[in-house]
Design an enzyme around this catalytic site. Sequence first.
Site, PDB file in Angstrom:
ATOM      1  CD  GLU A  14     -22.617  50.618  23.004  1.00 34.76           C
ATOM      2  OE1 GLU A  14     -23.304  51.653  23.152  1.00 34.76           O
ATOM      3  OE2 GLU A  14     -22.006  50.054  23.940  1.00 34.76           O
TER       4      GLU A  14
ATOM      5  CG  LEU B 104     -12.683  52.401  33.533  1.00 32.89           C
ATOM      6  CD1 LEU B 104     -12.318  51.751  34.864  1.00 32.89           C
ATOM      7  CD2 LEU B 104     -11.430  52.921  32.839  1.00 32.89           C
ATOM      8  CB  SER B 105     -15.313  49.961  27.670  1.00 36.12           C
ATOM      9  OG  SER B 105     -14.897  51.061  26.956  1.00 36.12           O
TER      10      SER B 105
ATOM     11  CE1 TYR C 285     -18.061  59.122  22.140  1.00 38.58           C
ATOM     12  CE2 TYR C 285     -19.831  58.918  20.530  1.00 38.58           C
ATOM     13  CZ  TYR C 285     -18.552  58.600  20.966  1.00 38.58           C
ATOM     14  OH  TYR C 285     -17.759  57.771  20.200  1.00 38.58           O
TER      15      TYR C 285
ATOM     16  CB  SER D 203     -27.930  41.799  35.380  1.00 33.04           C
ATOM     17  OG  SER D 203     -26.992  42.638  36.038  1.00 33.04           O
TER      18      SER D 203
ATOM     19  CG  ASP E 104     -15.096  51.867  23.998  1.00 24.20           C
ATOM     20  OD1 ASP E 104     -13.955  52.351  23.833  1.00 24.20           O
ATOM     21  OD2 ASP E 104     -16.084  52.541  24.326  1.00 24.20           O
TER      22      ASP E 104
ATOM     23  CD  GLU F 286     -10.074  58.970  24.886  1.00 26.27           C
ATOM     24  OE1 GLU F 286     -10.625  57.958  24.384  1.00 26.27           O
ATOM     25  OE2 GLU F 286      -9.172  58.899  25.723  1.00 26.27           O
TER      26      GLU F 286
HETATM   27  C1  GLA Z   1     -16.398  56.127  23.904  1.00 21.85           C
HETATM   28  C2  GLA Z   1     -16.799  55.456  22.599  1.00 21.85           C
HETATM   29  C3  GLA Z   1     -15.586  55.178  21.719  1.00 21.85           C
HETATM   30  C4  GLA Z   1     -14.709  56.409  21.549  1.00 21.85           C
HETATM   31  C5  GLA Z   1     -14.442  57.069  22.894  1.00 21.85           C
HETATM   32  C6  GLA Z   1     -13.732  58.384  22.757  1.00 21.85           C
HETATM   33  O1  GLA Z   1     -15.649  55.251  24.686  1.00 21.85           O
HETATM   34  O2  GLA Z   1     -17.476  54.259  22.852  1.00 21.85           O
HETATM   35  O3  GLA Z   1     -15.999  54.671  20.477  1.00 21.85           O
HETATM   36  O4  GLA Z   1     -15.274  57.299  20.634  1.00 21.85           O
HETATM   37  O5  GLA Z   1     -15.629  57.289  23.629  1.00 21.85           O
HETATM   38  O6  GLA Z   1     -12.442  58.182  22.310  1.00 21.85           O
END
Ligand code: GLA
Length: 392
Positions: free
Chosen positions: A159, A124-125, A220, A67, A171, A33
Site C-alpha cells: 500500500e 471493510l478492508s 486520509y 479478477s 487492516d 481509529e
Molecule cells: C484505514 C487504514 C488503517 C487505519 C484506519 C483508520 O483502514 O488502512 O491503517 O489507519 O483507516 O483507523
Amino acid sequence: MHDPAVLRSMHLARFHAEPSVFVAPGRVNLIGEHTDYAEGFVMPVAINFATLAGISPRTDGKIVIYSENFGEEKTFDAASLPAKGSKDWSDYPVGVAVILAGEGNKIPGFSLSLWGDVPLGSGLSSSAALEVATMLAVTSLIGVTYPGPVLARLCQRVENEFVGANCGIMDQFISANGAKDHALLLDCRDLSFKLAPIPENVALVIANTMVKHAITGGEYTSRRAEVEAACAVIANHRPGVKFLRDATVEDLEKWGAEMTPNSLKRARHVITENTRTVAAAEALIRGDLKELGRLMAEAHWSYSHDFEASCVEADAMVELAQGLPGLIGARLTGGGFGGCTINLVKREHAEAFVEALASLYTERIGIRPQIHICQASGGAHRLEKDVIPASL
Ligand code: GLA
C-alpha cells in the site's frame, strides 16, 4: 464467503491448471481509529467477508491475473514488473510481487484468480484482504513462509510503496492474524496483541451507509499529516515523544496553542482514542458490555467532532441505532468519510435491529442501506481441496 470450489473450476477453465487456493478476510474495527500510524492501539475483528486467491505456476514467465469482481484479466512480465501502481485493481496483486521481489525473492510466472465478497469502498478492508490472499498465494508458490506479523508488514508496504496509500498496519495485520470469535487488541508499536473473546450472545451488525470511502483520497492523508504536525509540536518540548502514542492530554493543554486548531483537535482524538481502546478491550474481556458501549459512543463522537472523519449519513446511522432495543454500542468503523458503522447488538435482538435500522435510515437519508450480521472469523490461510470451510 464465496464458494472456493467455484473459484477452483473458474481457474481450471481459464488457465487449464489446478490452483492452490487461499483465503483472507476483511475486517471491522471495534474501536481505535487513526491510531495505528501513531503507534497506538486498535481493536479489529476479522469477518466472514473475504477474498479468495487461486494460484498455479506458468512456464512462459508471465504473471496473468484475473479478477472475477472486475471481469478483467491483466498480464505482466515477471522479469520486468512496474515500479509503481497505475491506479488499477491489479496494483494490489502486482504490488505484492514487486515487494516480494524487492525482498530478494525470484518471482516466477504464475496465473492468479481473485474473487472476493468484501464490499468495495465500504471501509471493510477489501484491499487488505486482496493483498494478504495474494501474498499467501505467491509466497506458497515460491516456497517462502513469513510469520503472520511479517506478512502483514509486507502487505502494508504494498500500500505505502506501490499503491501510494499512506495507511497503517491495522487492516493487513488483522486479515493475516485474526482469531475466530475474538477481537484483537493490537499494540501497533511492537505488534504484540491480546485476544478479547466476543461473547456468544453478542452479534456484530455491520451497517453500510452506502457512502463510498477510500483511503487513497486526500482526506486520509491530510488527517495523518495533521496528526504528525501535532506530534512534532509536542516533540519540540518533549523529545521523547516520537508518536502521539507517547503524548498525553496534559501535553495538549500545555502546547496545544502552538498547533493549528485542526491539528489540536486531531491530536485530541488520537490521544483519547488510545486510552479508550485499551479500556474497551479490558471491558470486553471482563464482560462489561455497558462500559464497552459507552466507550464506543464516545469514540464515535470524537471521530466525528474532533477528527471530522464522519459524515451526515454515518452520524445518522449511529444516532438511529442508539435508540433501538438490544444495542450495546455503535460507531463509524475504518478510515472514515463514509463506509460502515459497527453495531454490537444483543443476539436475540439482532434480526429486529437490522430491520428497524434499515427502515429508519432509509426514511431519514433516502438510501436503503445494506446491513449484515457478521461472524468474527479466523485469519488468512490455505484452503485444502474438498474441504468446505464452515466459516473462515
Ligand atoms: C484505514 C487504514 C488503517 C487505519 C484506519 C483508520 O483502514 O488502512 O491503517 O489507519 O483507516 O483507523
